[in-house]
Design a protein around this motif. Structure first.
Motif, PDB file in Angstrom:
ATOM      1  N   ILE A 682       0.958  -1.255   0.189  1.00  0.00           N
ATOM      2  CA  ILE A 682       0.111   0.407  -0.009  1.00  0.00           C
ATOM      3  C   ILE A 682       0.866   1.725   0.131  1.00  0.00           C
ATOM      4  CG2 ILE A 682      -0.389   0.672   2.162  1.00  0.00           C
ATOM      5  CD1 ILE A 682      -3.296   0.799   2.378  1.00  0.00           C
ATOM      6  N   SER A 683       2.188   1.291   0.218  1.00  0.00           N
ATOM      7  CA  SER A 683       2.925   2.045   0.285  1.00  0.00           C
ATOM      8  C   SER A 683       3.470   2.749  -1.515  1.00  0.00           C
ATOM      9  CB  SER A 683       4.339   1.814   1.095  1.00  0.00           C
ATOM     10  OG  SER A 683       4.901   1.049   0.215  1.00  0.00           O
ATOM     11  N   GLY A 684       3.171   2.348  -2.114  1.00  0.00           N
ATOM     12  CA  GLY A 684       3.613   2.654  -3.192  1.00  0.00           C
ATOM     13  C   GLY A 684       2.707   1.698  -4.704  1.00  0.00           C
ATOM     14  N   SER A 685       2.883   2.389  -5.882  1.00  0.00           N
ATOM     15  CA  SER A 685       2.646   1.503  -7.118  1.00  0.00           C
ATOM     16  C   SER A 685       2.989  -0.076  -6.794  1.00  0.00           C
ATOM     17  CB  SER A 685       1.716   2.222  -8.118  1.00  0.00           C
ATOM     18  OG  SER A 685       1.279   3.388  -8.003  1.00  0.00           O
ATOM     19  N   PHE A 686       2.926  -0.966  -7.882  1.00  0.00           N
ATOM     20  CA  PHE A 686       3.744  -1.622  -7.820  1.00  0.00           C
ATOM     21  C   PHE A 686       3.005  -2.473  -8.885  1.00  0.00           C
ATOM     22  CE2 PHE A 686       0.440  -3.173  -4.750  1.00  0.00           C
ATOM     23  CZ  PHE A 686      -0.288  -4.024  -5.200  1.00  0.00           C
ATOM     24  N   THR A 687       3.855  -3.373  -9.690  1.00  0.00           N
ATOM     25  CA  THR A 687       3.100  -4.214 -11.094  1.00  0.00           C
ATOM     26  C   THR A 687       2.562  -5.273 -10.748  1.00  0.00           C
ATOM     27  OG1 THR A 687       5.130  -5.178 -11.876  1.00  0.00           O
ATOM     28  CG2 THR A 687       4.744  -2.022 -12.176  1.00  0.00           C
ATOM     29  N   ILE A 688       2.579  -6.002 -11.603  1.00  0.00           N
ATOM     30  CA  ILE A 688       2.195  -7.769 -11.762  1.00  0.00           C
ATOM     31  C   ILE A 688       3.410  -8.435 -11.808  1.00  0.00           C
ATOM     32  CG2 ILE A 688       2.060  -9.900 -12.884  1.00  0.00           C
ATOM     33  CD1 ILE A 688      -0.942  -8.450 -14.577  1.00  0.00           C
ATOM     34  N   VAL A 689       4.863  -7.772 -12.159  1.00  0.00           N
ATOM     35  CA  VAL A 689       6.130  -8.499 -12.060  1.00  0.00           C
ATOM     36  C   VAL A 689       6.308  -8.115 -10.797  1.00  0.00           C
ATOM     37  CG1 VAL A 689       8.669  -8.075 -12.795  1.00  0.00           C
ATOM     38  CG2 VAL A 689       6.534  -8.125 -14.160  1.00  0.00           C
ATOM     39  N   ASP A 690       6.219  -7.215 -10.230  1.00  0.00           N
ATOM     40  CA  ASP A 690       7.180  -6.546  -8.587  1.00  0.00           C
ATOM     41  C   ASP A 690       5.897  -7.396  -8.249  1.00  0.00           C
ATOM     42  OD1 ASP A 690       8.174  -4.703  -9.382  1.00  0.00           O
ATOM     43  OD2 ASP A 690       6.773  -3.186  -9.387  1.00  0.00           O
TER      44      ASP A 690
END
Length: 731
Positions: A682-690
């Motif tokens: 929740i602290s930042g955006s993330f991708t499917i890879v992340d």
């Protein structure tokens, strides 16, 4: 306060505001799941909004921080979401219940005090929504009683605070019932205590309040009779043959309540007056009575023609009129001929009760005493007009009125009405500076000069009709606001206000009275007043004209009826321009809300369809590679309601929010047997890879100790050459 400081303080409201309406939110729980619902409604209502959330559980910090998200909001609405149950979260010892009660009461009292301090310096409304307790808390009598008392005390202590609007939890659940609203797992995992459906309901209620805060209220409801107030046609079915069902009674009760809150109720019906009167005379079950009506236009003219006559007779603009009729043809005729009127088609009787409960254009955030007296004042004005016809000159008319003008300091009790006047008065308003009650309260605390004007005559009380705001500027008394309701215009009240300003300047030892004038499309009467003053000099200062005259000349100002024309019917306190970033929603939007989008199910369906439509826009696509990435991509597509998601797309950029994040984490736990750390995601955006990489890392970290021990035992039995060969094989 020095003269320079006083002028600087008065000048601030004229500064340009941001192009979008800022909606800034602080909550005692994770509130980001509100964003999809709020964004949906802002689009529907044509409000260009910029929605921002404070960090979790930062309510007190945001209220106290002068550089924080809430304090720096200059054009929009601030929102607090308070769930008193969250105050129990950080009490470690709940065995000492008296101490628990004392601790939560201290938190409540502190919050009230900090809110008072915050509103003293805030320029925008503060909307406080009190959110319901969990099912678990409500199932414990002692805890439920404590939480109910905390909410009741908050409502009591903040009820009359200028600039604050309160939304009780019971009102929300009554308007938009959600059978299962709490989310225990989400609360435990990420302090997300509610379901997606509840967040949609909460977002809807907040959007409704935001619209009421930002839009100018309607002043007149014109309503049809046949198949609207009652079922049937009175000219054919007779009064006794008409049906007055529960829906009709709900509509009539709504109209009576609106009349008591200051709305002018009028009949606009194609009928015989005698037939309509017979219904009022013989049907005791009619809740709407003749005394509730300001005007009755019962004739065979086009409805648009009758509505124009109603607006002219009441002295309001057509854009202040809400028209209700069962006929789609009549509504279409009004929309074509009087597009300023908001014409809505009422549904069949079984749906009428829901229709009036969700008639957003009739919402009023605050009802002033002046609002409640509006219908009475209309009847008093009719008496004045009859008296005017009996007199032979304007001077005789004004002398016969016996006007009494009282100018007194602005007080807390006047704030709502004074703010209302700054928002609505257009014709006699020198600068048209619009202010909220909170802004006026802030001026009072800063020591800025402010007076209000009350007027009465032999026929009745006009109420609070004028506002003066002023401060020192060198050797002049600089007038920031000089406005007067058109209901008392051209009767000498404006001259008495100028004379008061002249005397105030003399009392301060100032030689001049300076009257800035900013021209608008409607304030020509104010300019004519200024141009008619003697000993006045006029110069351009920036984009405004500055009229200046000696304090002695201002103090001697007087009214001579012979020098003035009889005032034409005025648009009394007409609608002010919409705030920056706020357009006018179309009739289709309000029709859809009142007839369809008034329950959580249809609202959720409309919200999901809107999200799906947005997701259809062409986007660059990167396919997932590993098995874990493919699994994550499938989860995202299901949660977001789309066919596929690019592996490099940011979760929060493609429709994800905190609630969907929790749902994603649940799916990960079920599929992979690992608990993803909420705060990392929740602290930042993330991708499917992340996300896939995080899952693999957690699987290693959470691997069973026995498996690790078995692996270590196996490695102990291998030679160095065998271990090297195994590592080479694994790549």
């Amino acid at each position: 306060m020095s003269s320079h400081d006083e002028v600087e303080h008065l000048a601030r409201p004229a500064a340009p505001v941001a192009p979008a309406c800022a909606i800034n939110i602080a909550a005692t729980f994770t509130a980001e799941p509100l964003e999809p619902s709020l964004c949906f409604w802002m689009r529907e209502l044509a409000i260009a909004a910029r929605i921002s959330f404070a960090p979790l559980y930062q309510v007190f910090q945001q209220l106290l921080d002068p550089t924080g998200l809430l304090a720096t909001n200059q054009s929009g609405v601030n929102i607090l979401l308070i769930r008193p149950e969250d105050w129990l979260r950080y009490i470690t010892d709940v065995s000492d219940w008296p101490e628990v009660e004392a601790a939560t009461e201290r938190t409540r009292a502190d919050l009230c005090q900090i809110v008072r301090q915050f509103t003293a310096r805030s320029r925008v409304p503060l909307l406080i929504a009190l959110c319901p307790a969990s099912g678990l808390a409500q199932g414990e009598p002692r805890r439920a009683a404590l939480l109910a008392q905390l909410e009741a005390d908050l409502l009591r202590d903040l009820a009359d605070l200028p600039g604050v609007v309160l939304l009780p939890s019971a009102e929300l659940l009554e308007l938009y019932p959600v059978p299962q609203y709490d989310n225990p797992y989400g609360d435990e995992l990420g302090q997300i205590p509610y379901t997606e459906e509840f967040f949609a309901a909460l977002g809807t209620r907040l959007a409704r309040a935001i619209r009421a805060l930002l839009a100018q209220p309607y002043k007149v409801i014109a309503v049809d009779c046949d198949n609207t107030l009652w079922g049937g046609v009175c000219g054919e079915d007779s009064a006794q043959g008409l049906q007055i069902g529960p829906g009709h009674r709900a509509l009539q009760a709504f109209l009576v309540a609106q009349q008591q809150a200051g709305m002018l109720i009028c009949l606009c019906s194609k009928n015989s007056e005698a037939d309509v009167q017979a219904v009022f005379d013989t049907r005791a079950d009619m809740l709407l009575r003749p005394e509730h009506l300001s005007l009755r236009y019962v004739n065979w003219d086009a409805k648009s023609q009758s509505l124009r006559a109603i607006a002219q007779a009441l002295g309001v603009g057509l854009d202040s009129v809400l028209f209700l009729d069962d006929s789609p043809l009549e509504c279409a005729e009004v929309r074509a001929s009087c597009p300023q009127v908001l014409a809505l088609q009422v549904p069949a009787e079984p749906q009428l009760a829901a229709f009036v409960r969700h008639l957003w254009p009739a919402d009023r955030i605050r009802v002033t005493e002046d609002d409640r007296q509006r219908a009475t004042r209309y009847h008093e004005q009719a008496q004045r007009e009859r008296f005017r016809q009996e007199t032979t000159s304007l001077g005789d008319f004004i002398d016969g009125l016996g006007l009494e003008v009282t100018i007194q300091p602005l007080e807390v009790a006047h704030l709502d009405r004074a703010a209302q006047l700054t928002q609505r008065t257009n014709q006699f308003n020198l600068t048209t500076v619009r202010r909220t009650s909170a802004e006026l309260a802030s001026l009072l605390r800063e020591g800025v000069g402010a007076q209000v004007v009350h007027v009465r005559d032999r026929f009745g009380d006009y109420g609070l009709v004028g506002v003066l705001i002023y401060g020192g500027d060198g050797d002049a008394l600089l007038v920031d606001t000089f406005l007067l309701s058109c209901r008392t215009l051209a009767r000498g009240v404006e001259h008495q206000m100028l004379a008061w300003l002249g005397r105030e300047a003399q009392a301060r030892g100032l030689a001049q009275v300076a009257l800035p004038f900013i021209p608008t499309a409607k304030n020509l009467p104010a300019r004519r007043f200024l141009d008619g003053l003697g000993e006045v000099a006029c110069a351009q200062v920036g984009g405004a004209a500055r009229y200046q005259l000696p304090a002695s000349a201002a103090a001697a100002a007087s009214y001579s009826p012979e020098q003035h024309e009889t005032p034409a019917p005025a648009d009394l306190e007409g609608a002010a321009p919409a705030p920056q970033g706020v357009a006018l929603a179309t009739w289709e939007v309000f029709q859809r809300i009142a007839t369809q989008l008034h329950a959580v199910g249809p609202i959720m369906a409309a919200l999901r369809q809107s999200q799906a439509d947005q997701a259809q826009a062409p986007q660059r696509y990167v396919a997932p590679r590993s098995e874990t990435e493919q699994a994550v991509a499938a989860m995202w597509a299901e949660l977001l309601g789309v066919e596929r998601v690019s592996a490099d797309a940011q979760f929060f950029d493609v429709g994800g929010h905190s609630l969907r994040l929790v749902q994603f984490m649940v799916r990960v736990r079920d599929r992979f047997g690992v608990e993803l750390p909420m705060q990392v995601l929740i602290s930042g955006s993330f991708t499917i890879v992340d996300a896939a990489q995080l899952i693999e890392r957690c699987r290693i970290e959470q691997a069973d100790e026995q498996d690790l021990e078995a692996l270590l035992t196996q490695l102990d039995g291998l030679s160095d050459e065998e271990i090297a060969a195994l590592l080479a094989e694994q790549g």
